[in-house]
Design a protein around this motif. Sequence first.
Motif, mmCIF file in Angstrom:
data_model
loop_
_atom_site.group_PDB
_atom_site.id
_atom_site.type_symbol
_atom_site.label_atom_id
_atom_site.label_comp_id
_atom_site.label_asym_id
_atom_site.label_seq_id
_atom_site.Cartn_x
_atom_site.Cartn_y
_atom_site.Cartn_z
ATOM 1 N N SER A 139 0.840 -1.207 0.000
ATOM 2 C CA SER A 139 0.000 0.000 0.000
ATOM 3 C C SER A 139 0.872 1.254 0.000
ATOM 4 C CB SER A 139 -0.921 0.014 1.220
ATOM 5 O OG SER A 139 -0.175 -0.031 2.416
ATOM 6 N N LEU A 140 0.449 2.247 -0.766
ATOM 7 C CA LEU A 140 1.168 3.505 -0.854
ATOM 8 C C LEU A 140 1.051 4.272 0.457
ATOM 9 C CD1 LEU A 140 2.689 5.598 -2.615
ATOM 10 C CD2 LEU A 140 0.435 6.501 -3.258
ATOM 11 N N ILE A 141 2.197 4.716 0.974
ATOM 12 C CA ILE A 141 2.218 5.436 2.250
ATOM 13 C C ILE A 141 2.439 6.926 2.052
ATOM 14 C CG2 ILE A 141 3.374 5.646 4.480
ATOM 15 C CD1 ILE A 141 1.738 3.068 4.036
ATOM 16 N N ASP A 142 3.394 7.267 1.159
ATOM 17 C CA ASP A 142 3.751 8.681 1.065
ATOM 18 C C ASP A 142 4.518 8.924 -0.229
ATOM 19 O OD1 ASP A 142 3.926 11.309 1.813
ATOM 20 O OD2 ASP A 142 5.024 10.941 3.676
ATOM 21 N N VAL A 143 4.500 10.177 -0.686
ATOM 22 C CA VAL A 143 5.359 10.671 -1.758
ATOM 23 C C VAL A 143 6.025 11.927 -1.227
ATOM 24 C CG1 VAL A 143 5.514 11.509 -4.113
ATOM 25 C CG2 VAL A 143 3.856 9.727 -3.544
ATOM 26 N N ILE A 144 7.354 11.938 -1.184
ATOM 27 C CA ILE A 144 8.108 12.970 -0.488
ATOM 28 C C ILE A 144 8.921 13.787 -1.491
ATOM 29 C CG2 ILE A 144 9.785 13.391 1.351
ATOM 30 C CD1 ILE A 144 9.174 10.340 2.119
ATOM 31 N N ASP A 145 8.839 15.102 -1.414
ATOM 32 C CA ASP A 145 9.625 15.984 -2.279
ATOM 33 C C ASP A 145 11.035 16.139 -1.725
ATOM 34 O OD1 ASP A 145 7.520 16.450 -4.031
ATOM 35 O OD2 ASP A 145 6.769 18.142 -2.843
ATOM 36 N N VAL A 146 12.037 15.953 -2.602
ATOM 37 C CA VAL A 146 13.435 16.167 -2.239
ATOM 38 C C VAL A 146 14.089 16.973 -3.346
ATOM 39 C CG1 VAL A 146 13.639 14.114 -0.774
ATOM 40 C CG2 VAL A 146 14.024 13.898 -3.237
ATOM 41 N N GLY A 147 15.414 16.930 -3.460
ATOM 42 C CA GLY A 147 16.106 17.656 -4.510
ATOM 43 C C GLY A 147 15.952 16.982 -5.864
ATOM 44 N N VAL A 148 16.468 17.642 -6.898
ATOM 45 C CA VAL A 148 16.364 17.117 -8.258
ATOM 46 C C VAL A 148 17.291 15.920 -8.446
ATOM 47 C CG1 VAL A 148 16.823 17.639 -10.690
ATOM 48 C CG2 VAL A 148 15.627 19.297 -9.251
ATOM 49 N N GLN A 149 16.778 14.876 -9.025
ATOM 50 C CA GLN A 149 17.461 13.650 -9.392
ATOM 51 C C GLN A 149 18.032 12.902 -8.174
ATOM 52 O OE1 GLN A 149 20.458 11.902 -12.788
ATOM 53 N NE2 GLN A 149 20.458 14.090 -12.481
ATOM 54 N N PRO A 150 17.160 12.411 -7.287
ATOM 55 C CA PRO A 150 17.650 11.574 -6.182
ATOM 56 C C PRO A 150 18.181 10.245 -6.728
ATOM 57 C CG PRO A 150 15.251 11.539 -6.275
ATOM 58 C CD PRO A 150 15.699 12.567 -7.277
ATOM 59 N N VAL A 151 19.427 9.910 -6.393
ATOM 60 C CA VAL A 151 20.056 8.736 -7.003
ATOM 61 C C VAL A 151 20.560 7.717 -5.992
ATOM 62 C CG1 VAL A 151 20.703 9.879 -9.150
ATOM 63 C CG2 VAL A 151 22.262 9.976 -7.182
ATOM 64 N N ASP A 152 20.674 8.105 -4.723
ATOM 65 C CA ASP A 152 21.184 7.154 -3.736
ATOM 66 C C ASP A 152 20.556 7.442 -2.386
ATOM 67 O OD1 ASP A 152 22.599 4.959 -2.915
ATOM 68 O OD2 ASP A 152 24.577 5.886 -3.002
ATOM 69 N N MET A 153 20.426 6.384 -1.551
ATOM 70 C CA MET A 153 19.804 6.532 -0.237
ATOM 71 C C MET A 153 20.451 5.561 0.743
ATOM 72 S SD MET A 153 15.705 6.810 -1.153
ATOM 73 C CE MET A 153 15.644 5.212 -1.978
ATOM 74 N N VAL A 154 20.461 5.943 2.031
ATOM 75 C CA VAL A 154 20.861 5.056 3.120
ATOM 76 C C VAL A 154 19.946 5.316 4.312
ATOM 77 C CG1 VAL A 154 23.302 4.845 2.437
ATOM 78 C CG2 VAL A 154 22.587 6.687 3.993
ATOM 79 N N VAL A 155 19.956 4.386 5.270
ATOM 80 C CA VAL A 155 19.153 4.495 6.495
ATOM 81 C C VAL A 155 20.095 4.655 7.675
ATOM 82 C CG1 VAL A 155 17.383 3.412 7.918
ATOM 83 C CG2 VAL A 155 17.437 2.973 5.453
ATOM 84 N N ASP A 156 19.830 5.631 8.559
ATOM 85 C CA ASP A 156 20.725 5.852 9.690
ATOM 86 C C ASP A 156 20.254 5.116 10.945
ATOM 87 O OD1 ASP A 156 18.780 7.386 11.028
ATOM 88 O OD2 ASP A 156 19.678 9.313 10.504
ATOM 89 N N ILE A 157 20.936 5.355 12.051
ATOM 90 C CA ILE A 157 20.695 4.649 13.311
ATOM 91 C C ILE A 157 19.264 4.857 13.818
ATOM 92 C CG2 ILE A 157 21.595 6.598 14.658
ATOM 93 C CD1 ILE A 157 22.011 2.871 15.568
ATOM 94 N N ASP A 158 18.674 5.998 13.505
ATOM 95 C CA ASP A 158 17.314 6.316 13.942
ATOM 96 C C ASP A 158 16.267 5.995 12.878
ATOM 97 O OD1 ASP A 158 18.167 7.306 16.463
ATOM 98 O OD2 ASP A 158 18.802 9.159 15.473
ATOM 99 N N ARG A 159 16.683 5.266 11.839
ATOM 100 C CA ARG A 159 15.825 4.883 10.718
ATOM 101 C C ARG A 159 15.325 6.074 9.907
ATOM 102 N NH1 ARG A 159 12.405 -0.658 11.763
ATOM 103 N NH2 ARG A 159 14.211 -1.960 12.195
#
Length: 372
Positions: free
Chosen positions: A201-221
């Motif tokens: 199920s779709l939860i959210d669509v979040i606006d960020v900068g142009v051309q998001p290409v990489d992501m990681v998760v930190d200690i606080d998720r």
Amino acid sequence: MNKIFLTLTLGALVISSCTEIDTSTIEDYQGAFILNKGNSETSTISRFNFENMEVTNNLFQEKNNGQTLGAGATAFTVKRSSEYINGRGYISFAQSGTVDMINMETFQVEASIDGLSNPNDIILANETTAYVSCGNGVADSDKDNIIAKIDLDTHEVIATLPVGEGPGKLISSGKFLYIANSGGENKDGNTVTVYDMSKDSLIDVIDVGVQPVDMVVDIDRNIWVYCDGDASGNNQSLYKIERKFVTDEIVTDSLVHEPKLMVDLGYSEGNGTNALAISKDKRFIYYVHGRTYYRSVYKDDNTEDQLAITGTYSDVALNRIDFDHTKSYLYGLLENGTGNGKLLVFTLDDDKYVLDSEYEVGINPIFTTYIY
């Protein structure tokens, strides 16, 4: 520069004499596997052996009597299972629209998932389910700009989840799947889509900068997003998406996301794809912008971040960075035009990383995955 073999300290019961050990066969299927996108004809796989600190190139060809891997590889991931002790690897190929499943013991292709449109990234949710981001931001069909949910037993698409244009990088945090919509060939996407994998199920669509290409998760998720910008004046940037549950219960309906621009990096300095990594304790973010920098996940201002690498290659824009959290290596990948690229292995010296060794790998190295 290849370093000499590491000396292994073995705890053993000594009866009368020591026996020489051939380290080249110890844990033969463990290591860091580098996916090389290659040229227009074939991609290749290189393996960095943790034990003897050596690289084997053209691994797939070597194990398959010269048979070549497909062309235009985009991602490579490995997961162990009850059936495949050494793991099963999945490689996506945008050109052919396929994902191949490789037995990591024999390196034989044992299954293929066909009929996908520009598969980009792949993430394994469990032993029986995977998600693949599909679409180049240009084509327009029911197979584009979606996440394809794959049954790994039947190797069939069992569901499709609509997302933004040109979906690329996939990461998960608990039951939540995050998709970076980079815009594909248009390079104009600026959103991250969130799905609850337990319900698709779709939860959210979040606006960020142009051309998001990489992501990681930190200690606080919280989710960190590296945005590559574009040639029209949109800068490279680093965003932090804070995750909050607005009730005491950690349930889907109570999850909200608050994106925040952490660093405006300025104009583009090098290829940003896979230019983001996180430390083993998930408290420090590493990213490439001309050089390689690091910052605490708790740092909340835009002051200049610390350089992560000193000495050789400290002033080079690495094409990719990644951490081997078991061996505590920082890996850098370097392209070399149409020639073979390099794997750079950095080790920690006080609070900086220094070059330990470097190796020739295949053409256009783009991705690193591991078997421990």
